[in-house]
Enzyme design. Sequence first.
Site, mmCIF file in Angstrom:
data_model
loop_
_atom_site.group_PDB
_atom_site.id
_atom_site.type_symbol
_atom_site.label_atom_id
_atom_site.label_comp_id
_atom_site.label_asym_id
_atom_site.label_seq_id
_atom_site.Cartn_x
_atom_site.Cartn_y
_atom_site.Cartn_z
ATOM 1 N N GLY B 69 30.915 61.568 67.043
ATOM 2 C CA GLY B 69 30.686 61.248 65.639
ATOM 3 C C GLY B 69 29.549 62.042 65.028
ATOM 4 N N THR B 70 28.491 62.271 65.806
ATOM 5 C CA THR B 70 27.348 63.024 65.282
ATOM 6 C C THR B 70 27.768 64.429 64.867
ATOM 7 O OG1 THR B 70 25.688 61.756 66.483
ATOM 8 C CG2 THR B 70 25.098 64.014 65.914
ATOM 9 N N ASN B 144 26.973 50.015 60.525
ATOM 10 C CA ASN B 144 26.821 49.750 61.951
ATOM 11 C C ASN B 144 25.929 48.552 62.250
ATOM 12 O OD1 ASN B 144 25.062 51.818 60.790
ATOM 13 N ND2 ASN B 144 24.010 51.788 62.760
ATOM 14 N N GLN B 172 32.277 53.178 62.780
ATOM 15 C CA GLN B 172 32.289 51.743 63.118
ATOM 16 C C GLN B 172 33.555 51.049 62.642
ATOM 17 O OE1 GLN B 172 30.339 50.188 65.116
ATOM 18 N NE2 GLN B 172 28.621 51.612 65.301
ATOM 19 N N SER B 192 34.912 58.311 66.087
ATOM 20 C CA SER B 192 34.397 58.528 67.436
ATOM 21 C C SER B 192 35.200 57.691 68.426
ATOM 22 C CB SER B 192 32.926 58.138 67.468
ATOM 23 O OG SER B 192 32.451 58.148 68.785
ATOM 24 N N HIS B 194 34.180 56.526 71.558
ATOM 25 C CA HIS B 194 33.552 55.523 72.422
ATOM 26 C C HIS B 194 33.250 54.204 71.722
ATOM 27 C CE1 HIS B 194 29.092 55.686 71.460
ATOM 28 N NE2 HIS B 194 29.505 56.739 70.822
ATOM 29 N N THR B 230 36.128 75.229 75.074
ATOM 30 C CA THR B 230 37.255 74.686 75.834
ATOM 31 C C THR B 230 37.387 73.201 75.518
ATOM 32 O OG1 THR B 230 36.936 76.285 77.593
ATOM 33 C CG2 THR B 230 38.152 74.298 78.164
ATOM 34 N N CYS B 317 20.668 54.550 68.302
ATOM 35 C CA CYS B 317 20.030 55.845 68.112
ATOM 36 C C CYS B 317 18.639 55.700 67.528
ATOM 37 C CB CYS B 317 20.872 56.712 67.202
ATOM 38 S SG CYS B 317 22.517 56.934 67.865
#
Lengths: 373, 372
Positions: B69-70, B144, B172, B192, B194, B230, B317
């Site tokens: 996401g970042t 979030n 989120q 994202s 995760h 890759t 974060c």
Amino acid sequence: MAPEAVEALCDSLTLQRNFANPASLQHGFGERAYNLVETSRTKIARYLNCKSGDLIFTSGATESNNLAIKGIALDSQRNGNHIITSASEHKAVLDTCKYLESIGFSVTYLRPDIEGKISLDQVLSAITTETILVSLMHANNETGYIQNIDQIAKALEQQDVFFHVDAAQSAGKLQINLAESPIDLLSLSGHKFYGPKGVGCLYVRNRKGTHLAPLFHGGGQEHGLRPGTLPTHQIAGIATAFELANNVRDADYEHTKALQQAFTKQLGKLDGVYFNGNQESKLPNIINVSFENVSADALIIALRDEVAIASGSACNSGAVEASHVLRSMGIEGDRLYGAVRISFGRYTTLEEITWAGQRIGEEVMRLRELALE
Amino acid sequence: MIYLDHNATTPIDERVLDAMLPYLKSFYGNPSSLYRQGRFAHTAINRAREQVAALVGSSPSQIIFTSGGTEANNMALATLPKEGRLAISAIEHPSITEPALRLKHKGHEVSFVDVDQHGLITEAALDNLIRFQPNLVSIMLANNETGVIQDIAVIASRLTEKGILLHSDAVQALGKLPIGFDRLGIHLMSVSSHKIYGPKGCGALIFDKNVAINPIIFGGGQEQGLRAGTENVAAIVGFGKAAELAQAELVQRNEHLAVLRNLLENCLTTIPGLTIFAQAMQRLPNTVQFGIPEIDGEMLLMKLDQKGVAVSSASACASGGGKPSPVLTAMGIEAGLAKSAIRISLGQTNTEADILKFFNLLKPLIGQGSSS
């Protein structure tokens, strides 16, 4: 991937195992993930003989190369605008340099000799008062040629110039000792030493006030140089793979050397075979070879369901074009357009190599006959 | 041990791990290679792209896979044209705020859009925003910390009328709300893996084909030349599988979360003086952020951790600063109360027993009844 690395990776994903966000230091789950990241960093540092605090995790060598080159260039702009690299680098370096040229930097692309070598003299004589960075790869991904990185690093140590080394192909295969080689920046990639894809490292020596402009900004991870949630499982995977690769480095070398010799001998029986680049100073697991009167594309396509070989690097092979590496070495014509890269590894057997050699030989003969018809 | 911090990250779904395993063990090819191993990997990435596209409501070719996401948020802001004006909301994640401040430092005009006490962007703030005449606006879909959901479709239509591009950080919201990229009328969106029971190290930027993407990472030509390197095949396959599961199970997941959250909020509201932030708003079904006057949030977190419950105060974060959450500050929450904030973010494996256990542990820690 090495089974050991798969195991380490899978151990860091599920609820029962070490799955948390390493930045979640407010609880035990996060702390465990943080500890795993730091243990992994220390493990990699031990085999590079560097400080663990000098290693940054990235999404791979492409990102590491971008961060090193753009990072130095954009931060050192006031000190100069000249970069030295070679024409035989990976696209991740060349395309980054091309981008920098588009915003006003000047780049010298050194040409290797027919063997693949860049000499120290070439590097030193390209340096101007504007030079901020030299970026060269340790071992070439297409020919396997190993540059004398140590010698260049030592010569550049006295200069006010940063030295970046793309070690994606050599890490885990050759010993890299950062305590003895004064390299400023070094890129690694997990999936070239039987670790996971999607993870790499950048080593940044804290010397000459090395400071990089980050590629991204965000949550402050990796000293702010590389923000984003750290992929714990991939980091565990790369560290395990790197440790293993270093522990079995000599055995891997002997194994691939024996395969190389067998393969070279077998192909050498054919007429019109040219091995490209110096055959001594190279990684044994990469063979770059041209067959007279046979185009690389025809050979690769004929064999593509049986033997995995390539022309140039994987990143270029989507578009079928002649290798920029061989071209930079002054290789032309049939030898250029006929070149294929065969690379093998720890898990390749002599039987597989013998069979591959035989099939390549048969196809070369068949394609030559077709050409005569 | 009870994990109540799913907005920081989620454990992987075992079915996602099963989908990834073949790409770690057997199909190790580089997707750019022409031979069979490479083609297998290439096919797997295409399937994952379709799975993610189905969940976000875009076409597969509008998806650029990133490292997370970042990176996607950074790429979104990097579309800002030379000398372009940028506006972001006051409650964005650091991966929007930090690149925005960087752009400001480089000479761009950057404006911050206020939210009201409920964390919502008001009509008046929107009018101000439009008067600022930005080229690009970034407003997150769901927050979030508080879980508050913005009415992005309405904001998008107001901005689109004026030819302003809108990016939304949907990290989120993904997997917790039905999201239609095309239907929302936005131009860029970040997601994202995760946060939806997929692996870390993988995310995507969804883009409108009329927006010029400026690559950050060069070399190799992957992802339509917009993101080199890759491809992280196993992680992308995992993200695809996680997206497929999230889509198929969205309704039942949210029903489960609604039951748990109602129970949690019913428990919490028995505590005198406790405030659930933005409680009356449309929020993510898994998120509850609350504050208790006179309580030190950091201390409370530590004590809960010692008792085996993982919760957080704000974004992972930004944790550990000792400062009140910028999100709560932007909502005008008084600093003392903001510093007491605890965020509970629920997940699929949580149970009613987890909630009750958490509550029973919490009470004595805040001077409400004795420990059992």
